[in-house]
Write a protein that holds these residues in place. Structure first.
Motif, PDB file in Angstrom:
ATOM      1  N   LEU A 175       0.868  -1.181   0.000  1.00  0.00           N
ATOM      2  CA  LEU A 175       0.000   0.000   0.000  1.00  0.00           C
ATOM      3  C   LEU A 175       0.901   1.226   0.000  1.00  0.00           C
ATOM      4  CD1 LEU A 175      -2.610   1.703   0.561  1.00  0.00           C
ATOM      5  CD2 LEU A 175      -2.213   1.260   2.995  1.00  0.00           C
ATOM      6  N   PHE A 176       0.645   2.145  -0.926  1.00  0.00           N
ATOM      7  CA  PHE A 176       1.445   3.367  -1.018  1.00  0.00           C
ATOM      8  C   PHE A 176       0.525   4.573  -1.032  1.00  0.00           C
ATOM      9  CE2 PHE A 176       3.572   6.464  -4.046  1.00  0.00           C
ATOM     10  CZ  PHE A 176       4.374   7.029  -3.067  1.00  0.00           C
ATOM     11  N   VAL A 177       0.877   5.601  -0.242  1.00  0.00           N
ATOM     12  CA  VAL A 177       0.080   6.824  -0.171  1.00  0.00           C
ATOM     13  C   VAL A 177       0.975   8.026  -0.454  1.00  0.00           C
ATOM     14  CG1 VAL A 177      -1.601   8.133   1.157  1.00  0.00           C
ATOM     15  CG2 VAL A 177      -1.244   5.707   1.670  1.00  0.00           C
ATOM     16  N   ASP A 178       0.529   8.912  -1.345  1.00  0.00           N
ATOM     17  CA  ASP A 178       1.299  10.096  -1.727  1.00  0.00           C
ATOM     18  C   ASP A 178       0.331  11.155  -2.231  1.00  0.00           C
ATOM     19  OD1 ASP A 178       3.285  11.887  -3.116  1.00  0.00           O
ATOM     20  OD2 ASP A 178       4.643  10.230  -2.744  1.00  0.00           O
ATOM     21  N   ASP A 179       0.743  12.405  -2.205  1.00  0.00           N
ATOM     22  CA  ASP A 179      -0.083  13.481  -2.754  1.00  0.00           C
ATOM     23  C   ASP A 179       0.318  13.858  -4.169  1.00  0.00           C
ATOM     24  OD1 ASP A 179       1.616  16.428  -2.344  1.00  0.00           O
ATOM     25  OD2 ASP A 179       2.322  14.639  -1.332  1.00  0.00           O
ATOM     26  N   ASN A 180       1.446  13.328  -4.658  1.00  0.00           N
ATOM     27  CA  ASN A 180       1.993  13.690  -5.957  1.00  0.00           C
ATOM     28  C   ASN A 180       1.538  12.672  -7.006  1.00  0.00           C
ATOM     29  OD1 ASN A 180       3.771  13.912  -8.236  1.00  0.00           O
ATOM     30  ND2 ASN A 180       5.263  14.986  -6.957  1.00  0.00           N
ATOM     31  N   ALA A 187       4.754   4.676  -9.360  1.00  0.00           N
ATOM     32  CA  ALA A 187       4.552   3.528  -8.475  1.00  0.00           C
ATOM     33  C   ALA A 187       3.606   2.511  -9.104  1.00  0.00           C
ATOM     34  CB  ALA A 187       4.009   3.999  -7.130  1.00  0.00           C
ATOM     35  N   THR A 188       2.547   3.007  -9.739  1.00  0.00           N
ATOM     36  CA  THR A 188       1.596   2.127 -10.414  1.00  0.00           C
ATOM     37  C   THR A 188       2.261   1.404 -11.573  1.00  0.00           C
ATOM     38  OG1 THR A 188      -0.246   3.577  -9.812  1.00  0.00           O
ATOM     39  CG2 THR A 188      -0.613   2.043 -11.617  1.00  0.00           C
ATOM     40  N   GLY A 193       0.656  -2.449  -5.658  1.00  0.00           N
ATOM     41  CA  GLY A 193      -0.701  -2.967  -5.751  1.00  0.00           C
ATOM     42  C   GLY A 193      -1.806  -1.993  -5.423  1.00  0.00           C
ATOM     43  N   ARG A 194      -1.611  -1.165  -4.426  1.00  0.00           N
ATOM     44  CA  ARG A 194      -2.665  -0.213  -4.035  1.00  0.00           C
ATOM     45  C   ARG A 194      -2.049   1.157  -3.819  1.00  0.00           C
ATOM     46  NH1 ARG A 194      -6.659  -0.389   1.343  1.00  0.00           N
ATOM     47  NH2 ARG A 194      -8.168   1.141   0.553  1.00  0.00           N
ATOM     48  N   CYS A 195      -2.410   2.088  -4.682  1.00  0.00           N
ATOM     49  CA  CYS A 195      -1.891   3.454  -4.608  1.00  0.00           C
ATOM     50  C   CYS A 195      -3.042   4.405  -4.287  1.00  0.00           C
ATOM     51  CB  CYS A 195      -1.235   3.854  -5.931  1.00  0.00           C
ATOM     52  SG  CYS A 195       0.304   2.983  -6.280  1.00  0.00           S
TER      53      CYS A 195
END
Length: 226
Positions: A175-180, A187-188, A193-195
């Protein structure tokens, strides 16, 4: 796309720092207002000329490692960026929901990695600023990784390949979280798997429209089965 579906627990959580964990207002105001003022005063030029010059230089480097390199900008602009950051530090703060999310990840024993484009000196500076406020930070992370370690910005697939080799995780289960959004695209492309996008990185500005990714305003909106 403002929704957060309940999905299985990730094997690893990868988190951006500025605009995701921390309010981007500090950085936005520093680069858009405080730095141009210091640049104007140092070089004896008017503020608008300084603001235009700084903005143009930053725009030309956006998306590259240079954009995030404060050593480069200190030399390029003739001012000490880290020292200016220390002078202008009153807005360093968690975004709403961040601590709740980090504590939940900790309670579920999910490996959590900070993956940031921020210069290592700025990471240290911000961590210390939070600690001085009595707020935990470093203890939530199994590793703190900056793109400068890999000589590749998070906007490039090369960063993600290096991060995967460094941390030994299955991208599909991450799981990856970013505002950019450019970072989320890389990343995708790599296969994370989950952005999830943060749609209001700067709390003083309206949320951004996000159409290509699952999005949240605060991290505590992220759901997964426990």
């Amino acid at each position: 796309m403002h929704q957060s579906h309940c999905q299985p627990l990730p094997e690893i959580i990868l988190l951006d720092m500025d605009g995701t964990l921390l309010d981007l207002r500090y950085d936005d105001q520093f680069w858009e207002q405080f730095l141009p003022s210091a640049y104007a005063a140092h070089h004896g030029i008017d503020h608008e000329t300084a603001r235009t010059d700084v903005a143009a230089r930053l725009k030309a480097a956006r998306g590259t490692l240079t954009w995030y390199n404060i050593d480069h900008w200190s030399e390029e602009l003739g001012v000490n960026i880290l020292q200016l950051k220390r002078e202008y530090n009153g807005l360093i703060r968690y975004r709403p929901g961040t601590l709740d999310f980090l504590r939940r990840a900790e309670s579920l024993a999910i490996p959590t990695v900070l993956a940031t484009n921020a210069h290592p000196d700025l990471v240290e500076f911000k961590v210390n600023a939070l600690h001085e406020q009595g707020l935990p930070f470093s203890s939530f992370f199994d590793a703190i990784v900056t793109s400068h370690q890999f000589q590749a910005a998070k906007e490039s697939v090369e960063f993600w390949s290096a991060l995967q080799n460094d941390q030994s995780f299955d991208p599909k289960s991450a799981l990856f979280v970013d505002d950019n959004l450019a970072v989320l695209k890389a990343a995708t492309t790599f296969g994370i798997g989950r952005c999830i996008a943060v749609d209001q990185p700067d709390l003083s500005k309206p949320p951004k429209a996000v159409t290509d990714y699952e999005s949240v305003t605060s991290l505590d909106e992220i759901q997964f089965a426990s």
